[in-house]
Motif scaffolding. Sequence first.
Motif, PDB file in Angstrom:
ATOM      1  N   TYR A  46       1.077   6.794   1.818  1.00 35.23           N
ATOM      2  CA  TYR A  46       0.375   6.917   0.546  1.00 35.23           C
ATOM      3  C   TYR A  46      -0.840   7.813   0.787  1.00 35.23           C
ATOM      4  O   TYR A  46      -1.762   7.445   1.524  1.00 35.23           O
ATOM      5  CB  TYR A  46      -0.058   5.540   0.043  1.00 35.23           C
ATOM      6  CG  TYR A  46       1.111   4.608  -0.200  1.00 35.23           C
ATOM      7  CD1 TYR A  46       1.690   4.511  -1.458  1.00 35.23           C
ATOM      8  CD2 TYR A  46       1.645   3.852   0.844  1.00 35.23           C
ATOM      9  CE1 TYR A  46       2.775   3.671  -1.681  1.00 35.23           C
ATOM     10  CE2 TYR A  46       2.732   3.008   0.630  1.00 35.23           C
ATOM     11  CZ  TYR A  46       3.291   2.924  -0.632  1.00 35.23           C
ATOM     12  OH  TYR A  46       4.374   2.100  -0.851  1.00 35.23           O
ATOM     13  N   CYS A 126       3.246   8.829  -3.104  1.00 33.65           N
ATOM     14  CA  CYS A 126       3.362   7.379  -2.946  1.00 33.65           C
ATOM     15  C   CYS A 126       4.604   7.014  -2.138  1.00 33.65           C
ATOM     16  O   CYS A 126       5.728   7.005  -2.664  1.00 33.65           O
ATOM     17  CB  CYS A 126       3.397   6.700  -4.313  1.00 33.65           C
ATOM     18  SG  CYS A 126       1.946   7.083  -5.338  1.00 33.65           S
ATOM     19  N   GLU A 198      -2.183   1.658  -1.070  1.00 33.96           N
ATOM     20  CA  GLU A 198      -1.010   1.655  -1.949  1.00 33.96           C
ATOM     21  C   GLU A 198      -1.402   1.340  -3.387  1.00 33.96           C
ATOM     22  O   GLU A 198      -0.870   1.925  -4.336  1.00 33.96           O
ATOM     23  CB  GLU A 198       0.009   0.635  -1.442  1.00 33.96           C
ATOM     24  CG  GLU A 198       1.263   0.540  -2.293  1.00 33.96           C
ATOM     25  CD  GLU A 198       2.261  -0.463  -1.754  1.00 33.96           C
ATOM     26  OE1 GLU A 198       3.255  -0.742  -2.461  1.00 33.96           O
ATOM     27  OE2 GLU A 198       2.048  -0.982  -0.630  1.00 33.96           O
ATOM     28  N   CYS A 201      -2.483   4.381  -5.461  1.00 31.41           N
ATOM     29  CA  CYS A 201      -1.570   5.521  -5.566  1.00 31.41           C
ATOM     30  C   CYS A 201      -0.974   5.576  -6.970  1.00 31.41           C
ATOM     31  O   CYS A 201      -0.343   4.619  -7.432  1.00 31.41           O
ATOM     32  CB  CYS A 201      -0.460   5.403  -4.520  1.00 31.41           C
ATOM     33  SG  CYS A 201       0.327   6.986  -4.143  1.00 31.41           S
TER      34      CYS A 201
END
Length: 220
Positions: A46, A126, A198, A201
């Motif tokens: 990410y 991502c 994460e 993202c």
Amino acid sequence: MDIDRANFLIFTLLGIILECCNAIPGPIDLGQALSDRSQYPQIKGYFRIEANIIQMLNPRGTTRMYLPCDVIPGRCDPKISVAIDYETPNNDFGKDSVPYSRYVQVFDGSGLANVDINKIVSKDVCNHDTRKVNVRVRAVDKDWIRNDEIDHYSCFILTTDPPAEDEKSARWSEEKTCVGHNGSHKIIWKYRWFFIPESDCKEIAGSSGIIRRNIPFFGK
């Protein structure tokens, strides 16, 4: 019809013919992709890519096919857009890579040749991987008949310069130069990229990136 207008129309028609001959999409450059696998490490996770498009230089006011943009020498009506492409960096511009509809416009002006832009375009990646990123810049000259291509620019980010650990530790690269098909055409730019959580993202479907902010231009 005066001579200047007649000559301009002749140059415009010639440009259309030459551009059509060069508009056949090229095949995916598998050889370059194989070469990339041996040269550049794979980056996966990410991360966020930021490209600062600083200037476009077009000192003669010409198109990709070396023709004048306008009857008045040295002037174009440029519209400039950008796409950050980590999936098909070696492919030709257009339908073989990122569709032009997914480019982000960063400039629209009239009666100019060299252009101060200084805008940042960003893209989140991502949980995907890449070995090379192509910051694609497309410049067109707006016209009442049709838009003419000023040039295409491929500005590469290589994984030999990997993303920073996080945004706080990310540093901008030195200013770099991308040269177009017409050798007098140049883009001045810089970049940074860094890993992100994460949860942060946001890979927007159908979009190649977003303009994160505008920066006042201070000439050198």
